[in-house]
Design a protein around this motif. Structure first.
Motif, PDB file in Angstrom:
ATOM      1  N   LEU A  16      47.507   5.911  -3.514  1.00  0.00           N
ATOM      2  CA  LEU A  16      48.479   4.861  -3.246  1.00  0.00           C
ATOM      3  C   LEU A  16      48.486   3.814  -4.352  1.00  0.00           C
ATOM      4  O   LEU A  16      47.447   3.490  -4.938  1.00  0.00           O
ATOM      5  N   SER A  17      49.685   3.278  -4.625  1.00  0.00           N
ATOM      6  CA  SER A  17      49.827   2.232  -5.634  1.00  0.00           C
ATOM      7  C   SER A  17      49.339   0.891  -5.075  1.00  0.00           C
ATOM      8  O   SER A  17      49.135   0.734  -3.868  1.00  0.00           O
ATOM      9  N   ASP A  18      49.178  -0.086  -5.965  1.00  0.00           N
ATOM     10  CA  ASP A  18      48.742  -1.416  -5.540  1.00  0.00           C
ATOM     11  C   ASP A  18      49.735  -2.027  -4.549  1.00  0.00           C
ATOM     12  O   ASP A  18      49.339  -2.685  -3.577  1.00  0.00           O
ATOM     13  N   GLN A  19      51.045  -1.801  -4.796  1.00  0.00           N
ATOM     14  CA  GLN A  19      52.068  -2.340  -3.886  1.00  0.00           C
ATOM     15  C   GLN A  19      51.964  -1.708  -2.500  1.00  0.00           C
ATOM     16  O   GLN A  19      52.085  -2.386  -1.480  1.00  0.00           O
ATOM     17  N   ASP A  20      51.713  -0.389  -2.465  1.00  0.00           N
ATOM     18  CA  ASP A  20      51.565   0.301  -1.187  1.00  0.00           C
ATOM     19  C   ASP A  20      50.335  -0.211  -0.438  1.00  0.00           C
ATOM     20  O   ASP A  20      50.366  -0.415   0.789  1.00  0.00           O
ATOM     21  N   ILE A  21      49.254  -0.425  -1.171  1.00  0.00           N
ATOM     22  CA  ILE A  21      48.015  -0.914  -0.544  1.00  0.00           C
ATOM     23  C   ILE A  21      48.231  -2.306   0.043  1.00  0.00           C
ATOM     24  O   ILE A  21      47.732  -2.622   1.130  1.00  0.00           O
ATOM     25  N   LYS A  22      49.007  -3.151  -0.643  1.00  0.00           N
ATOM     26  CA  LYS A  22      49.298  -4.492  -0.121  1.00  0.00           C
ATOM     27  C   LYS A  22      50.041  -4.422   1.216  1.00  0.00           C
ATOM     28  O   LYS A  22      49.784  -5.212   2.131  1.00  0.00           O
ATOM     29  N   ILE A  23      50.965  -3.465   1.340  1.00  0.00           N
ATOM     30  CA  ILE A  23      51.694  -3.290   2.608  1.00  0.00           C
ATOM     31  C   ILE A  23      50.714  -2.951   3.724  1.00  0.00           C
ATOM     32  O   ILE A  23      50.777  -3.498   4.834  1.00  0.00           O
ATOM     33  N   LEU A  24      49.774  -2.037   3.428  1.00  0.00           N
ATOM     34  CA  LEU A  24      48.793  -1.633   4.429  1.00  0.00           C
ATOM     35  C   LEU A  24      47.841  -2.784   4.762  1.00  0.00           C
ATOM     36  O   LEU A  24      47.437  -2.957   5.920  1.00  0.00           O
ATOM     37  N   GLN A  25      47.479  -3.580   3.739  1.00  0.00           N
ATOM     38  CA  GLN A  25      46.599  -4.724   3.985  1.00  0.00           C
ATOM     39  C   GLN A  25      47.248  -5.734   4.936  1.00  0.00           C
ATOM     40  O   GLN A  25      46.592  -6.257   5.838  1.00  0.00           O
ATOM     41  N   GLY A 106      35.792  13.481  21.160  1.00  0.00           N
ATOM     42  CA  GLY A 106      35.899  14.229  22.400  1.00  0.00           C
ATOM     43  C   GLY A 106      36.469  13.450  23.556  1.00  0.00           C
ATOM     44  O   GLY A 106      36.215  13.781  24.716  1.00  0.00           O
ATOM     45  N   ILE A 107      37.251  12.406  23.291  1.00  0.00           N
ATOM     46  CA  ILE A 107      37.829  11.570  24.343  1.00  0.00           C
ATOM     47  C   ILE A 107      39.307  11.912  24.481  1.00  0.00           C
ATOM     48  O   ILE A 107      40.013  12.057  23.480  1.00  0.00           O
ATOM     49  N   VAL A 108      39.781  12.045  25.722  1.00  0.00           N
ATOM     50  CA  VAL A 108      41.188  12.355  25.956  1.00  0.00           C
ATOM     51  C   VAL A 108      41.977  11.049  25.977  1.00  0.00           C
ATOM     52  O   VAL A 108      41.685  10.145  26.767  1.00  0.00           O
ATOM     53  N   VAL A 109      42.962  10.942  25.099  1.00  0.00           N
ATOM     54  CA  VAL A 109      43.745   9.701  24.988  1.00  0.00           C
ATOM     55  C   VAL A 109      45.232  10.040  24.934  1.00  0.00           C
ATOM     56  O   VAL A 109      45.630  11.152  24.601  1.00  0.00           O
ATOM     57  N   GLY A 110      46.034   9.051  25.299  1.00  0.00           N
ATOM     58  CA  GLY A 110      47.456   9.106  25.004  1.00  0.00           C
ATOM     59  C   GLY A 110      47.657   8.476  23.641  1.00  0.00           C
ATOM     60  O   GLY A 110      47.135   7.391  23.368  1.00  0.00           O
ATOM     61  N   GLN A 111      48.395   9.138  22.780  1.00  0.00           N
ATOM     62  CA  GLN A 111      48.460   8.696  21.381  1.00  0.00           C
ATOM     63  C   GLN A 111      49.910   8.576  20.911  1.00  0.00           C
ATOM     64  O   GLN A 111      50.722   9.471  21.120  1.00  0.00           O
ATOM     65  N   THR A 112      50.213   7.434  20.297  1.00  0.00           N
ATOM     66  CA  THR A 112      51.514   7.233  19.662  1.00  0.00           C
ATOM     67  C   THR A 112      51.276   6.968  18.178  1.00  0.00           C
ATOM     68  O   THR A 112      50.442   6.139  17.818  1.00  0.00           O
ATOM     69  N   VAL A 113      51.993   7.699  17.324  1.00  0.00           N
ATOM     70  CA  VAL A 113      51.829   7.578  15.870  1.00  0.00           C
ATOM     71  C   VAL A 113      53.166   7.196  15.250  1.00  0.00           C
ATOM     72  O   VAL A 113      54.182   7.841  15.512  1.00  0.00           O
ATOM     73  N   VAL A 114      53.150   6.141  14.444  1.00  0.00           N
ATOM     74  CA  VAL A 114      54.364   5.669  13.770  1.00  0.00           C
ATOM     75  C   VAL A 114      54.120   5.671  12.262  1.00  0.00           C
ATOM     76  O   VAL A 114      53.103   5.134  11.800  1.00  0.00           O
ATOM     77  N   PRO A 115      55.015   6.279  11.469  1.00  0.00           N
ATOM     78  CA  PRO A 115      54.810   6.282  10.013  1.00  0.00           C
ATOM     79  C   PRO A 115      54.987   4.888   9.414  1.00  0.00           C
ATOM     80  O   PRO A 115      55.841   4.118   9.853  1.00  0.00           O
ATOM     81  N   ILE A 116      54.177   4.571   8.426  1.00  0.00           N
ATOM     82  CA  ILE A 116      54.307   3.323   7.655  1.00  0.00           C
ATOM     83  C   ILE A 116      54.933   3.694   6.322  1.00  0.00           C
ATOM     84  O   ILE A 116      54.401   4.536   5.592  1.00  0.00           O
ATOM     85  N   LYS A 117      56.072   3.072   5.990  1.00  0.00           N
ATOM     86  CA  LYS A 117      56.805   3.445   4.779  1.00  0.00           C
ATOM     87  C   LYS A 117      56.861   2.268   3.804  1.00  0.00           C
ATOM     88  O   LYS A 117      56.839   1.106   4.211  1.00  0.00           O
ATOM     89  N   ASN A 118      56.948   2.613   2.503  1.00  0.00           N
ATOM     90  CA  ASN A 118      57.122   1.572   1.487  1.00  0.00           C
ATOM     91  C   ASN A 118      58.610   1.331   1.258  1.00  0.00           C
ATOM     92  O   ASN A 118      59.457   1.902   1.947  1.00  0.00           O
ATOM     93  N   ARG A 119      58.931   0.526   0.273  1.00  0.00           N
ATOM     94  CA  ARG A 119      60.345   0.183   0.059  1.00  0.00           C
ATOM     95  C   ARG A 119      61.161   1.344  -0.484  1.00  0.00           C
ATOM     96  O   ARG A 119      62.384   1.284  -0.526  1.00  0.00           O
ATOM     97  N   HIS A 120      60.483   2.411  -0.911  1.00  0.00           N
ATOM     98  CA  HIS A 120      61.194   3.624  -1.358  1.00  0.00           C
ATOM     99  C   HIS A 120      61.309   4.642  -0.219  1.00  0.00           C
ATOM    100  O   HIS A 120      61.668   5.793  -0.460  1.00  0.00           O
ATOM    101  N   HIS A 121      60.966   4.207   1.011  1.00  0.00           N
ATOM    102  CA  HIS A 121      61.030   5.050   2.208  1.00  0.00           C
ATOM    103  C   HIS A 121      60.055   6.225   2.142  1.00  0.00           C
ATOM    104  O   HIS A 121      60.259   7.258   2.775  1.00  0.00           O
TER     105      HIS A 121
END
Length: 476
Positions: A16-25, A106-121
């Motif tokens: 990941l680029s520095d800009q992408d890492i900043k979004i995640l931070q 080993g734990i049963v969970v309900g899971q929701t996953v959402v993608p994190i995108k940068n400005r280039h989608h």
């Protein structure tokens, strides 16, 4: 602290680029708020740079809740086998909802996953929300195991599951807390017998019989996936360690033998290398022929013969262009050719070589991506070469500039290639070597039609050929 951890892990394990890492931070700094608002366990995962796995770079647990995880999972490797929703969102850029997912603890969970995108989608990470869900088993059947509801040996060797495990291609190996073999399905027994040379294996230490599994048992994580290569085999090993009240119990190994698959991959790789070498030789041989023709042209060639040799050079270059495009591809055994790219390459080179004429070249794909086999591509390359060559040679006599338009029109069943110019035109088209080449290639190789459309200004040629197994159309 959270931002520093995200940066450190992303720098070390991702591309990941520095800009992408900043979004995640920034997202990680708000993760605790999300967890408290939703009452969910929140995580941010990122793909590893050199594998198809992911890594947890941030986490947040709801304040005051009963711990879902015994320890922090930041820095833990995530495998697709256990969290397919993470990798689905990564590949497709879409939200993923799994009603019951098994975590790597080993734990049963309900899971929701959402993608994190940068400005280039582009997907740079995924945001995961997890809540523990109740088991579907009746309350009196639920015991204290996090992964199984009774001892693993009883679970695997039960009447129904025993039949299933016997039919599995995968090898099941179950060991007790002292790493002694307590159960193996027929495939597992065959592996142990083959690798150790022993038949009496039950209740014996599996590491004495299969010492290459040492690293598997030394790994502290309760759930992990290993790729192991021994002297004889390539194996994928999934380890699941069973626990009861945090006390280590049995360890279940699910082993898949990839030896035959790896052998086939090597064979395909060798085939790819051979095909690539053939493409190189064809291209080099064409260049050698072209060099010999140029040498002949420099050797006191009569002016009246020069034009014929130049036309021959253009034909050789057109064929060579097909192999240049193939050799640029990542997989040399894939000999499909993008006809739009091929057309641009041939036409632009021919136009640039016309030093005494200014030609505006227009190529209109109309949003189409046309893919053909290399055999069809050679025929189309020669056809385009002849049509452009005819325009450059005859259309602009007495002019200093002109326009050549190459357009692709596609319907469900046919491709139409239109080549037109604004030159002097042809009132009565004459048969020549060029038109004979076009007719033969269109009729015999493309199973199509070739005709000139009358027009007041310039010339308009149309090639029509069917879509089929060797001619595929995609939206660009």
């Amino acid at each position: 602290m959270v931002k520093a951890t995200v940066k450190k892990l992303c720098k070390q394990y991702t591309d990941l680029s520095d800009q992408d890492i900043k979004i995640l931070q920034e997202m990680a700094s708000s993760l605790q708020t999300y967890a408290d608002l939703s009452g969910s366990y929140m995580f941010i995962d990122c793909k590893l740079k050199l594998s198809n796995q992911a890594i947890v770079v941030a986490e947040a647990f709801p304040t005051g809740s009963t711990p879902l995880y015994n320890n922090s999972v930041v820095g833990r490797i995530v495998f697709e086998s256990f969290e397919p929703g993470v990798f689905y969102s990564y590949r497709n850029g879409k939200k993923s909802i799994i009603q019951q997912a098994m975590t790597q603890e080993g734990i049963v969970v309900g899971q929701t996953v959402v993608p994190i995108k940068n400005r280039h989608h582009q997907v740079i990470g995924v945001l995961i929300s997890e809540k523990q869900v109740k088991s579907l088993l009746p309350a009196n059947d639920v015991k204290t195991f996090s992964i199984v509801t009774e001892t693993a040996e009883d679970q695997v060797t039960g009447a129904g599951l025993s039949v299933v495990s016997d039919l599995l291609m995968e090898m099941l190996i179950l060991t007790d807390s002292d790493d002694r073999l307590v159960y193996a399905n027929p495939a597992g027994l065959q592996l142990i017998s083959e690798m150790s040379g022993q038949d009496d294996v039950i209740n014996r230490n599996v590491l004495d019989m299969l010492p290459f599994l040492q690293s598997v048992y030394e790994q502290e994580d309760d759930v992990f996936v290993f790729e192991l290569t021994t002297q004889k085999k390539d194996l994928t090993v999934k380890k699941i360690r069973m626990r009861e009240k945090n006390k280590s119990q049995e360890t279940l190994l699910i082993i898949q033998d990839n030896t035959e698959l790896r052998t086939k991959e090597k064979e395909l790789m060798m085939k790819s290398v051979v095909i690539k070498e053939i493409h190189h030789r064809v291209k080099n041989n064409l260049q050698t022929v072209a060099s010999l023709i140029r040498l002949q042209m420099r050797n006191n060639m009569p002016v009246e013969s020069r034009a014929a040799f130049e036309e021959t050079l253009n034909r050789i270059y057109s064929i060579s262009s097909v192999y240049e495009i193939i050799l640029r591809k990542e997989h040399a055994d894939d000999d499909d050719v993008n006809i739009i790219n091929l057309t641009r390459k041939i036409c632009s080179t021919m136009v640039l070589n016309e030093y005494n004429l200014k030609v505006d070249l227009i190529i209109e794909p109309n949003g189409n991506k046309i893919i053909t086999s290399s055999k069809k591509a050679v025929s189309i390359a020669l056809i385009i070469n002849e049509l452009i060559q005819n325009s450059l040679k005859h259309a602009f006599q007495g002019k200093e500039s002109g326009i050549i338009d190459v357009e692709f029109i596609v319907d469900q069943d046919f491709v139409e290639l239109h080549v037109s110019d604004n030159g002097v035109g042809m009132k009565d088209p004459q048969t020549s070597l060029g038109t004979e080449i076009i007719h033969n290639l269109v009729t015999n190789d493309l199973n199509g039609e070739f005709l000139y459309i009358p027009r007041e200004i310039g010339t308009h040629a149309v090639i029509n050929f069917p879509v089929g197994a060797e001619v595929e159309i995609f939206d660009e």
